[in-house]
Write a protein that holds these residues in place. Structure first.
Motif, PDB file in Angstrom:
ATOM      1  N   GLU A 130       0.603  -1.513  -0.044  1.00  0.00           N
ATOM      2  CA  GLU A 130       0.238   0.245  -0.107  1.00  0.00           C
ATOM      3  C   GLU A 130       1.085   1.312   0.753  1.00  0.00           C
ATOM      4  O   GLU A 130       0.423   2.564  -0.372  1.00  0.00           O
ATOM      5  N   THR A 131       1.805   1.426   0.704  1.00  0.00           N
ATOM      6  CA  THR A 131       2.865   2.365   0.503  1.00  0.00           C
ATOM      7  C   THR A 131       3.360   2.858  -0.443  1.00  0.00           C
ATOM      8  O   THR A 131       3.459   4.097  -0.794  1.00  0.00           O
ATOM      9  N   TYR A 132       3.807   2.049  -1.298  1.00  0.00           N
ATOM     10  CA  TYR A 132       4.638   2.206  -2.368  1.00  0.00           C
ATOM     11  C   TYR A 132       3.423   2.284  -3.224  1.00  0.00           C
ATOM     12  O   TYR A 132       3.952   2.046  -4.977  1.00  0.00           O
ATOM     13  N   GLY A 133       2.335   1.792  -3.305  1.00  0.00           N
ATOM     14  CA  GLY A 133       1.755   1.653  -4.153  1.00  0.00           C
ATOM     15  C   GLY A 133       2.020   0.283  -5.456  1.00  0.00           C
ATOM     16  O   GLY A 133       1.562   0.246  -6.637  1.00  0.00           O
ATOM     17  N   PHE A 134       2.181  -1.010  -5.064  1.00  0.00           N
ATOM     18  CA  PHE A 134       2.348  -1.888  -5.377  1.00  0.00           C
ATOM     19  C   PHE A 134       0.582  -2.560  -6.387  1.00  0.00           C
ATOM     20  O   PHE A 134       1.093  -4.066  -6.749  1.00  0.00           O
ATOM     21  N   ASN A 135       0.280  -2.312  -4.991  1.00  0.00           N
ATOM     22  CA  ASN A 135      -1.595  -2.644  -4.949  1.00  0.00           C
ATOM     23  C   ASN A 135      -2.098  -2.280  -6.217  1.00  0.00           C
ATOM     24  O   ASN A 135      -3.095  -2.585  -6.763  1.00  0.00           O
ATOM     25  N   ARG A 136      -1.467  -1.138  -7.158  1.00  0.00           N
ATOM     26  CA  ARG A 136      -2.036  -1.055  -8.524  1.00  0.00           C
ATOM     27  C   ARG A 136      -2.072  -1.086  -8.966  1.00  0.00           C
ATOM     28  O   ARG A 136      -0.916  -2.655  -8.895  1.00  0.00           O
ATOM     29  N   PRO A 137      -2.772  -1.075 -10.523  1.00  0.00           N
ATOM     30  CA  PRO A 137      -2.554  -2.552 -11.526  1.00  0.00           C
ATOM     31  C   PRO A 137      -1.291  -2.087 -12.522  1.00  0.00           C
ATOM     32  O   PRO A 137      -0.456  -1.048 -11.911  1.00  0.00           O
ATOM     33  N   LEU A 138      -0.006  -2.794 -13.121  1.00  0.00           N
ATOM     34  CA  LEU A 138       1.041  -2.550 -13.694  1.00  0.00           C
ATOM     35  C   LEU A 138       0.873  -1.775 -14.672  1.00  0.00           C
ATOM     36  O   LEU A 138       2.366  -0.872 -14.619  1.00  0.00           O
ATOM     37  N   ALA A 181      -0.090   1.057 -14.698  1.00  0.00           N
ATOM     38  CA  ALA A 181      -0.739   2.675 -14.173  1.00  0.00           C
ATOM     39  C   ALA A 181       0.848   2.483 -13.450  1.00  0.00           C
ATOM     40  O   ALA A 181       1.423   3.791 -13.426  1.00  0.00           O
ATOM     41  N   GLN A 182       1.773   1.794 -12.547  1.00  0.00           N
ATOM     42  CA  GLN A 182       3.081   1.993 -12.315  1.00  0.00           C
ATOM     43  C   GLN A 182       4.090   1.822 -13.727  1.00  0.00           C
ATOM     44  O   GLN A 182       4.745   3.024 -13.250  1.00  0.00           O
ATOM     45  N   TYR A 183       3.775   1.367 -14.340  1.00  0.00           N
ATOM     46  CA  TYR A 183       4.824   1.543 -15.498  1.00  0.00           C
ATOM     47  C   TYR A 183       4.565   3.227 -15.834  1.00  0.00           C
ATOM     48  O   TYR A 183       5.628   3.965 -16.111  1.00  0.00           O
ATOM     49  N   LEU A 184       3.335   3.748 -16.024  1.00  0.00           N
ATOM     50  CA  LEU A 184       2.854   5.200 -16.434  1.00  0.00           C
ATOM     51  C   LEU A 184       3.554   6.420 -16.218  1.00  0.00           C
ATOM     52  O   LEU A 184       4.050   7.480 -16.140  1.00  0.00           O
ATOM     53  N   ASP A 185       3.630   6.292 -14.749  1.00  0.00           N
ATOM     54  CA  ASP A 185       3.612   6.974 -13.522  1.00  0.00           C
ATOM     55  C   ASP A 185       5.602   7.103 -12.950  1.00  0.00           C
ATOM     56  O   ASP A 185       5.715   7.456 -13.248  1.00  0.00           O
ATOM     57  N   TRP A 186       6.080   6.113 -13.531  1.00  0.00           N
ATOM     58  CA  TRP A 186       7.677   5.715 -13.676  1.00  0.00           C
ATOM     59  C   TRP A 186       8.322   6.356 -14.927  1.00  0.00           C
ATOM     60  O   TRP A 186       9.296   6.928 -14.827  1.00  0.00           O
ATOM     61  N   VAL A 187       7.028   6.418 -16.228  1.00  0.00           N
ATOM     62  CA  VAL A 187       7.919   6.521 -17.242  1.00  0.00           C
ATOM     63  C   VAL A 187       7.672   8.396 -16.977  1.00  0.00           C
ATOM     64  O   VAL A 187       8.552   8.943 -17.559  1.00  0.00           O
ATOM     65  N   ALA A 188       6.550   8.902 -16.991  1.00  0.00           N
ATOM     66  CA  ALA A 188       6.548   9.788 -16.510  1.00  0.00           C
ATOM     67  C   ALA A 188       7.332  10.771 -15.454  1.00  0.00           C
ATOM     68  O   ALA A 188       7.577  12.111 -15.699  1.00  0.00           O
ATOM     69  N   LYS A 189       7.611  10.039 -14.387  1.00  0.00           N
ATOM     70  CA  LYS A 189       8.807  10.896 -13.402  1.00  0.00           C
ATOM     71  C   LYS A 189      10.226  10.889 -14.359  1.00  0.00           C
ATOM     72  O   LYS A 189      11.082  11.570 -14.184  1.00  0.00           O
TER      73      LYS A 189
END
Length: 305
Positions: free
Chosen positions: A52-60, A62-70
């Protein structure tokens, strides 16, 4: 030439995008990152809290798009273990690996290209047999064993060179030789075969018929054409050295990218692992692009085709 460069740039960008997806998915699908970060004795509640803290419960995706945006903003994330920005960590370790890779490639080229040329000029002689023996030894001898042999001979027995650390330029001599020797056989064989083909071509016979000096024929009219595939191979080998230097860096205690990758895998530092995979893959793609452009400059037929 402009169209050739545009096509190669587009292909390079596509390779980097696909590689970023693969790198992200491999790290996240190889296991539960939350469980790895929580540790062996963690309970289900602890793992759920980390997720929950690091957002690993979100869809992959969504995590990838956040990573690319950063990434597009120059933000590689923050190390879970070191509590530092990943960009700062990479900036600290990357120069060591880049220096080691450049020196290793320089050693490989300085050794293999002349040997390949001499072997092509005098086939079936002692020079040719020595080059063949060197190529076979380079492929058969594991890099870590060769590195340990260098360390014992020049560092322990003769005491000529330091065996660990990055205190001076002398610390890079043995690691560069150990890493570069592995690339020597392929470059030497490719140079030899290319030179033997070019020496039998019509334009070389014409140059000799015009009475040009032998070394001018070899350097200007033969080696220039034979070196074209070597440029591509050298770029690939440099990319391999940047990504595959973990063994050499560990043996000689060089705190480069390879050593950092090994440490990050041991402590499940996801952000650093992802960043290292992306940086190495990007370096591979850019080196291939540079090799294509150099080949096009050396041989106009490449860019026309």
């Amino acid at each position: 030439m402009a169209a050739f460069i545009t096509k190669r740039l587009a292909l390079t960008v596509l390779v980097i995008i696909v590689t970023s997806i693969v790198a992200f998915m491999l790290v996240h699908l190889s296991g539960d990152p939350a469980a790895a970060m929580a540790g062996e004795g963690a309970t289900d509640a602890d793992i759920a809290a980390v997720r929950e803290t690091y957002g690993f419960n979100r869809p992959l995706y969504a995590q990838y798009l956040d990573w690319v945006a950063k990434l597009l903003q120059g933000d590689f994330g923050r190390s879970y273990y070191l509590r530092m920005d990943v960009g700062d960590v990479l900036a600290e370790h990357m120069p060591i690996t880049a220096t080691l890779g450049a020196l290793a490639l320089g050693f490989a080229l300085l050794l293999s290209v002349p040997l390949g040329v001499f072997a092509a000029l005098w086939p079936n002689t002692m020079i040719d047999r020595f080059s063949l023996w060197l190529a076979v030894a380079g492929q058969a001898l594991p890099s870590f064993l060769f590195a340990l042999g260098l360390m014992y001979l020049f560092g322990v027995y003769l005491r000529w060179l330091p065996i660990s650390g990055t205190g001076s330029w002398q610390n890079y001599i043995m690691p560069a030789i150990a890493l570069g020797y592995y690339a020597t056989p392929a470059i030497m064989r490719l140079t030899r075969s290319g030179m033997m083909d070019v020496l039998q071509s019509d334009h070389v016979r014409t140059a000799r018929a015009y009475g040009l000096s032998p070394w001018r024929v070899i350097i200007k009219h033969s080696l220039r054409h034979a070196i074209i595939p070597v440029v591509s191979l050298a770029a690939v080998q440099l990319g391999f050295m940047l990504g595959g230097s973990i063994v050499i860096e560990t043996i000689f205690s060089l705190k480069g990218i390879g050593y950092l990758a090994w440490e990050s895998i041991q402590r499940a530092d996801i952000e650093i692992i992802q960043a290292i995979l992306l940086v190495i893959a990007t370096a591979y793609a850019l080196l291939t692009l540079v090799a294509d452009l150099l080949n096009a400059a050396l041989d106009p037929r490449i860019r026309v085709s």
